[in-house]
Design a protein around this motif. Structure first.
Motif, PDB file in Angstrom:
ATOM      1  N   ALA A 137       3.346  13.321 -22.255  1.00  0.00           N
ATOM      2  CA  ALA A 137       3.170  13.825 -23.621  1.00  0.00           C
ATOM      3  C   ALA A 137       3.553  15.299 -23.666  1.00  0.00           C
ATOM      4  CB  ALA A 137       1.733  13.624 -24.079  1.00  0.00           C
ATOM      5  N   PHE A 189      -4.114   8.267 -16.933  1.00  0.00           N
ATOM      6  CA  PHE A 189      -4.369   9.231 -18.010  1.00  0.00           C
ATOM      7  C   PHE A 189      -3.634  10.543 -17.731  1.00  0.00           C
ATOM      8  CE2 PHE A 189      -7.138  12.875 -19.140  1.00  0.00           C
ATOM      9  CZ  PHE A 189      -6.988  12.831 -20.514  1.00  0.00           C
ATOM     10  N   ILE A 190      -3.717  10.988 -16.482  1.00  0.00           N
ATOM     11  CA  ILE A 190      -3.060  12.243 -16.118  1.00  0.00           C
ATOM     12  C   ILE A 190      -1.546  12.129 -16.328  1.00  0.00           C
ATOM     13  CG2 ILE A 190      -2.544  13.768 -14.174  1.00  0.00           C
ATOM     14  CD1 ILE A 190      -5.375  13.112 -13.139  1.00  0.00           C
ATOM     15  N   THR A 194       2.177   3.762 -22.773  1.00  0.00           N
ATOM     16  CA  THR A 194       0.986   3.912 -23.613  1.00  0.00           C
ATOM     17  C   THR A 194       0.399   2.547 -23.932  1.00  0.00           C
ATOM     18  OG1 THR A 194       2.043   5.814 -24.632  1.00  0.00           O
ATOM     19  CG2 THR A 194       0.114   4.935 -25.738  1.00  0.00           C
ATOM     20  N   TRP A 253      -0.003  10.154 -18.279  1.00  0.00           N
ATOM     21  CA  TRP A 253       0.258  10.051 -19.716  1.00  0.00           C
ATOM     22  C   TRP A 253       0.283  11.430 -20.365  1.00  0.00           C
ATOM     23  CZ3 TRP A 253      -2.338  10.983 -24.366  1.00  0.00           C
ATOM     24  CH2 TRP A 253      -1.808  10.336 -25.474  1.00  0.00           C
ATOM     25  N   VAL A 254      -0.690  12.238 -19.998  1.00  0.00           N
ATOM     26  CA  VAL A 254      -0.754  13.586 -20.551  1.00  0.00           C
ATOM     27  C   VAL A 254       0.484  14.388 -20.155  1.00  0.00           C
ATOM     28  CG1 VAL A 254      -1.969  15.772 -20.389  1.00  0.00           C
ATOM     29  CG2 VAL A 254      -3.249  13.673 -20.683  1.00  0.00           C
ATOM     30  N   ILE A 255       0.909  14.220 -18.906  1.00  0.00           N
ATOM     31  CA  ILE A 255       2.072  14.980 -18.453  1.00  0.00           C
ATOM     32  C   ILE A 255       3.312  14.601 -19.264  1.00  0.00           C
ATOM     33  CG2 ILE A 255       3.597  15.425 -16.493  1.00  0.00           C
ATOM     34  CD1 ILE A 255       1.166  15.000 -14.690  1.00  0.00           C
ATOM     35  N   TRP A 277     -13.226   1.939 -20.466  1.00  0.00           N
ATOM     36  CA  TRP A 277     -12.726   3.089 -19.707  1.00  0.00           C
ATOM     37  C   TRP A 277     -13.851   3.594 -18.816  1.00  0.00           C
ATOM     38  CZ3 TRP A 277      -7.763   4.680 -19.648  1.00  0.00           C
ATOM     39  CH2 TRP A 277      -7.482   5.828 -18.917  1.00  0.00           C
ATOM     40  N   GLY A 278     -13.594   3.690 -17.530  1.00  0.00           N
ATOM     41  CA  GLY A 278     -14.687   4.105 -16.648  1.00  0.00           C
ATOM     42  C   GLY A 278     -14.258   5.125 -15.617  1.00  0.00           C
ATOM     43  N   TRP A 279     -13.139   5.765 -15.840  1.00  0.00           N
ATOM     44  CA  TRP A 279     -12.632   6.771 -14.906  1.00  0.00           C
ATOM     45  C   TRP A 279     -12.508   6.204 -13.499  1.00  0.00           C
ATOM     46  CZ3 TRP A 279     -10.488  10.572 -17.397  1.00  0.00           C
ATOM     47  CH2 TRP A 279     -11.030  10.984 -18.617  1.00  0.00           C
ATOM     48  N   LEU A 286      -3.250   1.067 -22.966  1.00  0.00           N
ATOM     49  CA  LEU A 286      -4.110   0.520 -24.016  1.00  0.00           C
ATOM     50  C   LEU A 286      -4.557  -0.904 -23.678  1.00  0.00           C
ATOM     51  CD1 LEU A 286      -3.657   2.071 -27.140  1.00  0.00           C
ATOM     52  CD2 LEU A 286      -3.845  -0.331 -27.568  1.00  0.00           C
ATOM     53  N   PHE A 297       7.697   5.994 -22.640  1.00  0.00           N
ATOM     54  CA  PHE A 297       6.380   6.509 -22.993  1.00  0.00           C
ATOM     55  C   PHE A 297       5.552   5.549 -23.851  1.00  0.00           C
ATOM     56  CE2 PHE A 297       3.499   9.258 -25.468  1.00  0.00           C
ATOM     57  CZ  PHE A 297       2.803   9.832 -24.428  1.00  0.00           C
ATOM     58  N   THR A 338      -7.827   7.086 -14.175  1.00  0.00           N
ATOM     59  CA  THR A 338      -7.753   8.538 -14.235  1.00  0.00           C
ATOM     60  C   THR A 338      -6.323   9.022 -14.042  1.00  0.00           C
ATOM     61  OG1 THR A 338      -9.954   8.616 -13.295  1.00  0.00           O
ATOM     62  CG2 THR A 338      -8.710  10.647 -13.271  1.00  0.00           C
ATOM     63  N   VAL A 339      -5.657   8.487 -13.020  1.00  0.00           N
ATOM     64  CA  VAL A 339      -4.305   8.970 -12.750  1.00  0.00           C
ATOM     65  C   VAL A 339      -3.346   8.513 -13.847  1.00  0.00           C
ATOM     66  CG1 VAL A 339      -2.434   9.018 -11.084  1.00  0.00           C
ATOM     67  CG2 VAL A 339      -4.775   9.114 -10.297  1.00  0.00           C
ATOM     68  N   PRO A 399     -10.234   5.385 -10.413  1.00  0.00           N
ATOM     69  CA  PRO A 399      -9.116   6.248  -9.989  1.00  0.00           C
ATOM     70  C   PRO A 399      -7.792   5.911 -10.659  1.00  0.00           C
ATOM     71  CG  PRO A 399     -10.412   5.631  -8.100  1.00  0.00           C
ATOM     72  CD  PRO A 399     -11.014   4.911  -9.266  1.00  0.00           C
TER      73      PRO A 399
END
Ligand code: HEM
Lengths: 538, 323
Positions: B278, B271-272, B243, B274-276, B261-263, B247, B239, B268-269, B265
């Motif tokens: 976390a 980030f997704i 991360t 990473w959240v999962i 950061w410009g979203w 970064l 993790f 975005t994925v 694809p």
């Protein structure tokens, strides 16, 4: 909230205000629980997903229009629900905002706890140490004072207290790994900081794209004086374009290097710029612009995005007057540099608007940097500018530029062709220096080619803050994941052995407050050190 | 910087051989897994050890648990198969490494400049991580389940996505390529292990609640605690690396694309995912979420990682597409 059940409390009538307050309080508690924050974060991730799957307006507007036309009502529904502007949509922002509030609400009390726990002494030694997950016990032939002194020495770096207990026993209670909480708070506050500064960035940042020639001429100069100076401009929510940082630059050249295979190896441009005081005394400073090496000046950055060709044509009209134009054509094939475009001319010396409109010219077609003819069809063998040629259609008539409709600089208005008001009057392939002649004696010469570069200017005053918070977050993560919060207790009890021998019973207990894994080895080592003295063999 | 064709040829051969050796190792592991009693024994053994480790009162970890298996190792045939499998895996990993090094030498750059190379790196990280896990946990007989995705990825990488050795395109010429991509690859490579472990966890849990489910396979799996611990340890390691990779990606994007950061694809994925992960880490600290639910979250994270690797690179059009 057990005390709401006590009789005194029951005397209070639940008034409406009380109900509202209770509702607010419960909402707040719910919103600021860790589970809610996580759910919100999950929702944010889920809400971000369509942005990866559907075309997005701010990245690719034409693709969005294409998608909507292709998908009929479905596309329109998605559009109405802002699925093509996911990251600026109401629902995305709402989740974002709620997450921010939730994080604030859950971090505030945790910080208070944190400060309190930083001040607190390690907890009392449990009465029964053998209940602890880690435990050893031995009888030492030593003084309790000696044992305690040795233990204090061994536990250097631990936070500890020594306590007198009943029955003459004494104990040390030690704890370590407080940095875990510190790291954890750093992480969560860092995340909050990132979320807030990122949102601010969306308000106060802007980026704009501009195409300029790369030859040091007037057409290669740009000044950041207003939105109109750009070909396209994306302002943040709070940017109206009146307060752009003033600076200017001029692009003097552009060079692309290719491998034998035609694969690009380097793009570079030499430019000169002025900003700040340099503007007043007109000093130009040189900069070597490359991909990955933007020019940074006065908080703004200038990036080299793309490049292309602008063929130059000279039209000599029957009356002998000439016009020379060069405008960017757009690449249709990035690997070969084949480009298309339309260079438009007004016939000079005509004052009557109707007649003027019947005599406009457009040179349209294809440009190849390395010409390769297959029959009469022009293609490009590679992106290097070695043997440029054009295949042009010359159109004459009404270009439709006065129609009030916006017009692409790369195309002619096809509806004018369809309605017969714009006609093709010549089609030919030209190499540099060659010209063609129209029926009325007008000649069109292909003079050569200019190169253009597409540059982006970006401005984001919050990005250093985002970086700072992100780094704090990362550092905190390390502490939070790898430091273990753990406890050790040592209890010494004087005892009497056989032959009236003085003995000390030493008990050591340990507990890892977080994940147990890995603590066993450390504990074993500590216990071993503490009990290895003159252990009484029995 | 011309490409050294000879070295790149050797690199390709080395790659193919590594895949073949992995396949062979897989066969050995499958034999061990299906016919060996080792699996069952290991499962039993680790379960008893875990019970102690998990904090049964009044013992220390220093005392050997009662009923530990005899120290004398029985060299059954299945056991030998497993050892040979490990030896082959190590051999495969060495060939794999050789192939990466030769690619790097042939092109005079880091060997992760396109999808083919990126997948090769990820798989290498996965295999090495697994070899490390093997030293700490008695799960050798599960190796085939790790090698299977590795071999599949490498096969896809080596056929459809193969790219001849070439210099880097300008956008990738940055030292951030070295840092960002290696961190992302190491993170993703390690993440494959908890993904597999969590899948097996779910199978095992299913089998424990209802022995009729996965009746033949389930009992051969190690205890839930072992699988959970492998998943947790590897995730906790991967993790921060991941991360860090994200970064650095943002810092690089600032230098290359004009915004951090410009979203896009891929962003975005990432980030997704990473959240999962976390959420996975939180779930293990939340009562009632450990175990099954945590494993499910980890498997979702695994899915996001694979999705990011394939779908985003090959189907969507973003700034990230290596092409
Ligand atoms: C809003 C309420 C939140 C609370 C009360 C909270 C609380 C906590 C706590 C107590 C820990 C430590 C767990 C442990 O010591 O094992 C932790 C760790 C962590 N949190 Fe949060 N958290 C919150 C939100 C978030 C969010 C939104 C994220 C987003 C990704 C996040 C990411 C993490 C990570 C990555 C860790 C490290 C994992 C670990 O230490 O096991 N947290 N959090």
């Amino acid at each position: 909230m057990t005390d709401t059940l006590t009789p005194e409390r029951e005397q209070y009538r639940p008034t409406r205000i009380r109900k509202v307050l209770a509702f607010l309080r419960n909402t707040w508690r719910g919103l600021t629980s860790m589970r809610t924050a996580l759910v919100l974060l999950f929702l944010l991730a889920l809400a971000a997903l369509p942005g990866a799957l559907l075309p997005q307006r701010d990245l690719n507007e034409p693709k969005v229009r294409e998608y909507i036309t292709q998908h009929g009502w479905w596309g329109q529904l998605l559009d109405r629900l802002q699925f093509f502007d996911v990251y600026a949509s109401v629902w995305f922002s709402a989740i974002y905002l709620l997450l921010m509030v939730s994080l604030v609400g859950c971090l505030a009390p945790r910080s208070v706890d944190y400060i309190r726990s930083m001040r607190a002494k390690p907890v009392l030694t449990p009465r029964n140490l053998s209940r602890m997950p880690h435990h050893t016990r031995a009888e030492l032939d030593a003084d309790p004072d000696e044992v305690l002194a040795a233990a204090t020495k061994r536990l250097r770096g631990w936070r500890k207290v020594e306590r007198e207990e009943k029955n003459g026993a004494r104990s040390i209670s030690a704890e370590r790994g407080y940095l875990r909480e510190t790291g954890n708070l750093f992480f969560h506050f860092g995340m909050l900081g990132v979320i807030i500064t990122f949102a601010l960035g969306a308000m106060y940042s802007y980026e704009g794209q501009v195409i300029v020639f790369a030859d040091g001429s007037d057409a290669s100069e740009f000044c950041n004086s207003g939105i109109y100076a750009y070909d396209s401009f994306n302002p943040g929510l709070r940017v109206d374009g009146t307060q752009l940082t003033p600076f200017c630059f001029r692009v003097n050249d552009f060079k692309a290097t290719y491998a034998d295979s035609g694969q690009p190896i380097a793009y570079e441009s030499n430019l000169e710029y002025q900003s700040g005081d340099d503007l007043a005394d007109n000093t130009w400073r040189p900069y070597h612009l490359e991909v990955n090496e933007p020019l940074r000046t006065d908080g703004d950055r200038v990036y080299l995005l793309d490049h292309g060709f602008a063929p130059e044509f000279t039209v000599t009209f029957p009356d002998g007057s000439t016009r020379t134009h060069s405008i960017q054509w757009r690449p249709v094939d990035n690997t070969t540099g084949l480009s298309e475009g339309a260079t438009k001319f007004e016939t000079p010396g005509i004052t009557d608007p109707v007649e003027r409109r019947e005599n406009q010219l457009a040179v349209t077609g294809l440009f190849a940097p390395t010409a390769m003819l297959q029959g009469k069809v022009l293609t490009s063998a590679g992106p290097q500018l070695t043997d440029p040629a054009v295949a042009v259609d010359v159109m004459r008539g009404d270009l439709g530029v006065d129609s009030g409709r916006g017009q692409s600089i790369f195309e002619i208005d096809q509806s004018m062709v369809d309605s017969g008001r714009l006609e093709r009057v010549a089609r030919e392939n030209l190499e540099v220096g060659q010209q063609l002649r129209l029926d009325d004696g007008t000649t069109v010469r292909f003079d050569g080619v200019n190169q253009w570069v597409s540059l982006q200017v970006s401005h984001d005053p919050t990005q250093v803050w985002v970086l700072g918070f992100a780094v704090a977050m990362f550092a905190g993560l390390g502490g939070s994941l790898f430091i273990k919060r753990r406890r050790v207790w040592v209890r010494v009890t004087p005892a009497q052995g056989a032959d009236d021998q003085r003995l000390t019973v030493v008990e050591v207990g340990g507990l890892a407050r977080t994940d147990q894994a890995g603590y066993g080895e450390e504990f074993a080592k500590i216990a071993d050190d503490l009990l290895s003295g003159d252990r009484k063999a029995r | 910087m011309p490409v050294n064709e000879t070295l790149s040829q050797y690199s390709d051969w080395s790659y193919t051989t590594a895949v073949a050796v992995y396949v062979l190792a897989m066969v050995f592991f499958l034999v061990e897994q299906s016919f060996g009693r080792k699996g069952k024994q290991a499962a039993a053994r680790t379960r008893s050890r875990e019970l102690v480790g998990a904090g049964a009162p009044a013992t220390t970890e220093t005392t050997p648990p009662a009923g530990a298996p005899p120290a004398r190792p029985e060299r059954t045939r299945a056991d030998r198969m497993g050892n040979m499998g490990v030896a082959l895996t190590v051999l495969g990993a060495l060939l794999h490494l050789l192939s990466l090094v030769l690619r790097g030498l042939a092109t005079d750059r880091v060997p992760w400049g396109n999808m083919y190379e990126y997948i090769a790196i990820i798989c290498f990280v996965t295999v090495v991580t697994w070899l490390v896990v093997l030293r700490k946990s008695p799960v050798r007989h599960l190796s085939a389940f790790v090698l299977l995705p590795v071999v599949m990825l490498m096969f896809i990488g080596g056929t459809w996505l193969y790219a001849i050795a070439a210099p880097l395109q300008p956008a990738l010429q940055s030292y951030w390529l070295v840092i960002h991509v290696s961190a992302a690859a190491v993170g993703s490579g390690i993440f494959l292990i908890p993904g597999v472990a969590s899948l097996l966890y779910l199978v095992k849990a299913r089998n424990e609640t209802n022995p009729a489910k996965f009746a033949r396979f389930g009992p051969k799996l190690p205890g839930l605690e072992v699988l959970d611990r492998i998943a947790y340890r590897t995730t906790v390691f991967a993790f921060p690396v991941f991360t860090f990779g994200v970064l650095c990606g943002a810092v690089w994007a600032e230098a290359a694309w004009g915004r951090f950061w410009g979203w896009d694809p891929k962003e975005t994925v990432a980030f997704i995912a990473w959240v999962i992960y976390a959420a996975y880490l939180h779930s293990r600290a939340t009562a009632g979420w450990r175990g099954n639910r945590a494993a499910v979250i980890n498997v979702i994270g695994f899915a996001a990682t694979v999705f990011n690797l394939f779908f985003v690179n090959l189907v969507t059009v973003g700034l990230h597409s290596y092409a």
